[in-house]
Design a protein around this motif. Structure first.
Motif: not given
Length: 181
Positions: A68-85
């Motif tokens: 999941w990635e969030g953007y602010s003014a078109g720039l990446i602001a945060d990212a979350r990863y589910d690495d173990d599914h």
């Protein structure tokens, strides 16, 4: 009303849809992509005008969102990863002006970060460009200086709870049958 409501594309000319774009009131609001050409949507991008606002991806092609990635003014602001599914994020990344500034980890799988690394450096020598939803170049607006990673606003990672459910035609869904429009 004469305005486009959706478009479908066959990007590799194999007779199957690889990209669907959705419009409301003639404005682009979402894209659904099959990036590995397996006939399954694996990336959904939500748009705020010409800029990316949010992205959900099945980066391991297992049929469920794991990034999941969030953007602010078109720039990446945060990212979350589910690495173990397991459907929950174990790794969170925080960005400032599109550059990575901190990574938090949930090593004991309790849904909360228990280890942080704010000693990350960007190798990029130029300012990052904003992410466009419509393919046109973006004029990136400089955001006001963000608080340092030690301030309370930055200390907490993005919400670890699962994001809002994707539309039924979202990640993991098969695109509609048919050829190019």
């Amino acid at each position: 009303d004469g305005k486009v409501s959706f478009e479908q594309y066959d990007l590799d000319f194999d007779g199957r849809l690889d990209l669907q774009t959705f419009y409301e009131g003639g404005k682009l609001i979402r894209k659904e992509l099959d990036t590995n050409l397996d006939r399954m949507v694996d990336t959904c991008v939500w748009c705020d005008g010409p800029r990316m606002a949010r992205l959900e991806r099945d980066r391991h092609h297992r049929g469920s969102v794991d990034t999941w990635e969030g953007y602010s003014a078109g720039l990446i602001a945060d990212a979350r990863y589910d690495d173990d599914h397991d459907g929950r994020a174990e790794r969170w990344e925080a960005y400032r002006a599109g550059r990575l500034v901190r990574v938090d980890y949930d090593t004991n799988r309790d849904g909360k970060p228990d280890r942080s690394d704010s000693n990350v450096t960007s190798s990029a020598s130029t300012a990052p460009e904003g992410s466009s939803c419509d393919g046109n170049p973006l004029a990136v607006q400089q955001e006001p200086a963000a608080p340092t990673p030690d301030t309370p606003a930055e200390a907490a990672p993005p919400d670890a709870a699962a994001p809002a459910a994707a539309p039924s035609s979202g990640v993991g869904a098969k695109p509609a049958k048919g050829g190019t429009p």
